[in-house]
Design a protein around this motif. Structure first.
Motif, mmCIF file in Angstrom:
data_model
loop_
_atom_site.group_PDB
_atom_site.id
_atom_site.type_symbol
_atom_site.label_atom_id
_atom_site.label_comp_id
_atom_site.label_asym_id
_atom_site.label_seq_id
_atom_site.Cartn_x
_atom_site.Cartn_y
_atom_site.Cartn_z
ATOM 1 N N TYR A 109 0.835 -1.222 0.000
ATOM 2 C CA TYR A 109 0.000 0.000 0.000
ATOM 3 C C TYR A 109 0.858 1.256 0.000
ATOM 4 O O TYR A 109 0.414 2.350 -0.325
ATOM 5 C CB TYR A 109 -1.022 -0.002 1.156
ATOM 6 N N VAL A 110 2.138 1.084 0.353
ATOM 7 C CA VAL A 110 3.122 2.151 0.219
ATOM 8 C C VAL A 110 4.451 1.430 0.018
ATOM 9 O O VAL A 110 4.576 0.250 0.371
ATOM 10 C CB VAL A 110 3.141 3.040 1.496
ATOM 11 N N LYS A 111 5.440 2.136 -0.584
ATOM 12 C CA LYS A 111 6.741 1.460 -0.736
ATOM 13 C C LYS A 111 7.465 1.512 0.618
ATOM 14 O O LYS A 111 7.677 2.598 1.155
ATOM 15 C CB LYS A 111 7.559 2.151 -1.830
ATOM 16 N N HIS A 112 7.830 0.325 1.146
ATOM 17 C CA HIS A 112 8.429 0.275 2.480
ATOM 18 C C HIS A 112 9.946 0.066 2.421
ATOM 19 O O HIS A 112 10.460 -0.577 1.502
ATOM 20 C CB HIS A 112 7.864 -0.901 3.279
ATOM 21 N N HIS A 113 10.591 0.542 3.463
ATOM 22 C CA HIS A 113 12.005 0.226 3.692
ATOM 23 C C HIS A 113 12.114 -1.289 3.895
ATOM 24 O O HIS A 113 11.290 -1.890 4.595
ATOM 25 C CB HIS A 113 12.452 0.959 4.963
ATOM 26 N N ILE A 114 13.150 -1.882 3.326
ATOM 27 C CA ILE A 114 13.342 -3.331 3.456
ATOM 28 C C ILE A 114 13.378 -3.760 4.933
ATOM 29 O O ILE A 114 12.817 -4.794 5.323
ATOM 30 C CB ILE A 114 14.616 -3.804 2.686
ATOM 31 N N GLN A 115 14.002 -2.929 5.782
ATOM 32 C CA GLN A 115 14.097 -3.321 7.202
ATOM 33 C C GLN A 115 12.736 -3.319 7.891
ATOM 34 O O GLN A 115 12.519 -4.046 8.859
ATOM 35 C CB GLN A 115 15.047 -2.384 7.948
ATOM 36 N N LYS A 116 11.850 -2.478 7.399
ATOM 37 C CA LYS A 116 10.505 -2.450 7.998
ATOM 38 C C LYS A 116 9.803 -3.783 7.718
ATOM 39 O O LYS A 116 9.227 -4.412 8.610
ATOM 40 C CB LYS A 116 9.710 -1.270 7.426
ATOM 41 N N VAL A 117 9.883 -4.233 6.468
ATOM 42 C CA VAL A 117 9.231 -5.498 6.106
ATOM 43 C C VAL A 117 9.902 -6.659 6.852
ATOM 44 O O VAL A 117 9.231 -7.527 7.419
ATOM 45 C CB VAL A 117 9.285 -5.718 4.575
ATOM 46 N N LEU A 118 11.222 -6.635 6.888
ATOM 47 C CA LEU A 118 11.958 -7.705 7.586
ATOM 48 C C LEU A 118 11.588 -7.763 9.072
ATOM 49 O O LEU A 118 11.327 -8.836 9.618
ATOM 50 C CB LEU A 118 13.472 -7.456 7.493
ATOM 51 N N ALA A 119 11.582 -6.597 9.688
ATOM 52 C CA ALA A 119 11.314 -6.561 11.130
ATOM 53 C C ALA A 119 9.897 -7.055 11.425
ATOM 54 O O ALA A 119 9.682 -7.806 12.388
ATOM 55 C CB ALA A 119 11.516 -5.142 11.662
ATOM 56 N N PHE A 120 8.943 -6.646 10.595
ATOM 57 C CA PHE A 120 7.562 -7.107 10.804
ATOM 58 C C PHE A 120 7.456 -8.616 10.596
ATOM 59 O O PHE A 120 6.896 -9.327 11.440
ATOM 60 C CB PHE A 120 6.588 -6.365 9.876
ATOM 61 N N PHE A 121 7.981 -9.112 9.488
ATOM 62 C CA PHE A 121 7.863 -10.550 9.211
ATOM 63 C C PHE A 121 8.553 -11.374 10.312
ATOM 64 O O PHE A 121 8.012 -12.356 10.802
ATOM 65 C CB PHE A 121 8.462 -10.903 7.842
ATOM 66 N N ALA A 122 9.762 -10.955 10.676
ATOM 67 C CA ALA A 122 10.505 -11.724 11.692
ATOM 68 C C ALA A 122 9.755 -11.722 13.027
ATOM 69 O O ALA A 122 9.661 -12.752 13.704
ATOM 70 C CB ALA A 122 11.907 -11.146 11.864
ATOM 71 N N SER A 123 9.204 -10.573 13.399
ATOM 72 C CA SER A 123 8.488 -10.492 14.684
ATOM 73 C C SER A 123 7.197 -11.296 14.641
ATOM 74 O O SER A 123 6.813 -11.939 15.627
ATOM 75 C CB SER A 123 8.140 -9.033 15.014
ATOM 76 N N MET A 124 6.516 -11.250 13.495
ATOM 77 C CA MET A 124 5.269 -12.025 13.363
ATOM 78 C C MET A 124 5.564 -13.520 13.445
ATOM 79 O O MET A 124 4.851 -14.280 14.107
ATOM 80 C CB MET A 124 4.604 -11.704 12.014
ATOM 81 N N ARG A 125 6.636 -13.930 12.784
ATOM 82 C CA ARG A 125 6.983 -15.364 12.798
ATOM 83 C C ARG A 125 7.331 -15.811 14.219
ATOM 84 O O ARG A 125 6.945 -16.885 14.659
ATOM 85 C CB ARG A 125 8.145 -15.634 11.827
ATOM 86 N N HIS A 126 8.066 -14.968 14.908
ATOM 87 C CA HIS A 126 8.423 -15.316 16.281
ATOM 88 C C HIS A 126 7.168 -15.430 17.143
ATOM 89 O O HIS A 126 7.022 -16.347 17.963
ATOM 90 C CB HIS A 126 9.373 -14.261 16.858
#
Ligand code: FAD
Ligand code: SF4
Length: 511
Positions: A41-58
């Motif tokens: 929905y907006v272009k995100h910083h790679i670290q934002k996507v990484l941090a969200f995915f990693a935290s969700m997986r945890h």
């Protein structure tokens, strides 16, 4: 396998203590999903996507380990339909679900989507609280109902009374509500700078998955620059380290900026708070305890920090729910200029911007004064369209979730709301940046020069902005002094300044 209830957990709803998880129930299936709807929905910083995915997986693993049933749809999962509604519909059918439950989203966009979607379901549904904030969505609207202006300070004082934080017999600790005036120091090397609170992380596996999925991101994720906490334990470590080592200097250097550290004495807690890994009350209670038990933490440091969380953070959320959806289209000054392309790569000769933007691209983090008085200040003075400014802030910072991003960007930083959040625009010439940072020393431009070659662009854009928007600002009591100073200048000086500003604006891409 069939379940009775399907419960949706959004990426920013990683509340380990939510009442849902108090009891294990074999009839309940929890669903978490990484979807293109949210990454695109907006272009995100790679670290934002990484941090969200990693935290969700945890978080999903944590729930599974606790015996809950969890369906986790990762970004490239073959069953992932890439939209929240499609995935839920699919699971309802597959598992013969009889009831759908979700936690109230913090974003207006998702709130509308889930409300509309649930209303059309042929099964029962329920929306429950996230158990995260200290106030409800509409507490602020009620608090300011019969008042002309929403002043954060009065809301904050009420929050202090309601929570009892730093209060003695209904009176503020040390008989004063606000110690902001003690918090204005430039950092000159006298106190050692803290390390990043989280050691660097290697997310290369998730990064490969993101790349394979075709999601477009920007910014860097070099292994030595990724510092986001991805679990409650890590978030606690940050909080503990902050209280032990950094809090004694937090307030004093809150407004300082230096090339030598991207974080200075800031807490780096916004991502953990905004994803709900930490509860705001546990954070402020820990800080309050440090104040009472650690002689190095004085009241100005503790109060300054607590105000940000129980004051500004809750205030911004209240403004968001009071003012949305119109808030997203506010443009008080009718600014139309495009954001210079160097906001996306840091390639500018202005050292303060080069540094604040470069650091943001490297780490997906900048502290408050960099966001407000460097990148935000320039965007406002250069009359950039707030839509573009919003997109940039929403994409670049790992902690950027719309309810807190848009109120800070459109409201506090760009004054696009015409004064709902702030009482006046936050603008400054080079003198403020020079006073609070070491950026000017290494700059191509001269902070002390008003016009001519190498004069600092902030110096002329500042007066150009005031002159251009006189009709909208001169009646504001807090702006009077600036207009008095401007009016005392000779007409030829004014012309020189305005001409220099126009030159810079015409050549904005090359500044
Ligand atoms: C233009 C602009 C955009 C911003 N966008 C965001 C955003 O997307 N997400 C976000 O969380 N904050 C945003 N902020 C507020 C603030 O800059 C960040 O919360 C802060 O820099 C996060 O770093 P920290 O955790 O080290 O904060 P610290 O300086 O250590 O402060 C502690 C905590 O206080 C809270 N806080 C501080 N200031 C604010 C504020 N103005 N509004 C709400 N909470 C506050 C945060 O939760 C933060 O973690 C923005 C500010 C500006 C000027
Ligand atoms: S001289 Fe101007 S542009 Fe350069 S760092 Fe200072 S304030 Fe920024």
């Amino acid at each position: 396998m069939n379940y009775i209830t399907l419960r949706l957990i959004l990426g920013d709803q990683l509340n380990y203590q939510h009442h849902w998880y108090k009891k294990n129930n074999d009839d309940v299936l929890y669903v978490m999903m990484e979807v293109r709807q949210e990454t695109d929905y907006v272009k995100h910083h790679i670290q934002k996507v990484l941090a969200f995915f990693a935290s969700m997986r945890h978080f999903a693993n944590h729930l599974s380990e606790k015996g809950h049933h969890v369906k986790y749809l990762s970004i490239n999962d073959k069953d992932n339909l890439q939209s929240i509604s499609d995935n839920i519909n699919d699971l309802i059918q597959k598992h013969k679900i009889q009831k759908f439950e979700y936690q109230l989203p913090d974003e207006y966009r998702l709130d509308e989507q889930l409300h509309e979607f649930s209303g059309k379901l042929p099964i029962e549904f329920e929306a429950v609280d996230t158990d995260h904030f200290l106030t409800s969505r509409y507490t602020l609207s009620r608090f300011f109902k019969n008042r002309k202006k929403m002043i954060m300070e009065s809301f904050y004082r009420q929050m202090r009374k309601d929570t009892g934080i730093l209060m003695n017999n209904n009176k503020p600790e040390k008989e004063k509500w606000n110690f902001d005036t003690s918090n204005r120091k430039k950092w000159k090397g006298e106190v050692e700078l803290p390390e990043w609170p989280v050691k660097t992380k290697n997310f290369s596996d998730i990064k490969k998955e993101i790349e394979a999925s075709g999601i477009t991101t920007f910014g860097n994720a070099d292994a030595d620059k990724v510092h986001w906490p991805t679990s409650r334990d890590e978030a606690f470590k940050i909080l503990n380290q902050f209280c032990d080592k950094t809090l004694p200097y937090f307030g004093a250097y809150q407004d300082a900026m230096t090339e030598k550290s991207p974080i200075l004495f800031h807490s780096m807690l916004s991502f953990a708070l905004n994803t709900k890994m930490l509860h705001p009350l546990e954070v402020v209670k820990k800080v309050e305890k440090a104040y009472y038990e650690n002689e190095n933490v004085d009241i100005a440091q503790a109060e300054g920090f607590i105000r940000q969380i129980i004051g500004w953070r809750e205030f911004m959320r209240g403004i968001y729910w009071k003012e949305m959806p119109d808030y997203a289209n506010t443009n008080f000054f009718n600014h139309k200029r495009k954001l210079p392309s160097w906001y996306w790569n840091g390639k500018t000769k202005m050292n303060c911007l080069k540094h604040a933007i470069g650091q943001s691209l490297d780490t997906a983090y900048a502290h408050h004064i960099q966001r407000l008085m460097v990148t935000g200040n320039f965007a406002l003075l250069a009359e950039i369209n707030p839509d573009e400014v919003d997109q940039w802030y929403l994409g670049i910072y790992a902690d950027a979730i719309e309810w807190v991003e848009i109120t800070n960007t459109r409201g506090m930083s760009q004054y696009a709301d015409g004064g709902i959040v702030g009482t006046k625009p936050y603008i400054s010439s080079a003198s403020y940046i020079h006073k609070m940072s070491d950026y000017c020393e290494g700059c191509y431009y001269k902070h002390s020069k008003k016009t001519g070659e190498k004069s600092c662009p902030f110096n002329t854009l500042y007066w150009h902005f005031l002159d251009h928007h006189r009709d909208k600002l001169e009646d504001n009591q807090r702006m009077r002094m600036m207009y008095n100073v401007w009016d005392k200048r000779k007409p030829e000086d004014k012309n020189k300044i305005l001409e220099q500003a126009r030159k810079y604006l015409d050549d904005i891409e090359n500044l």
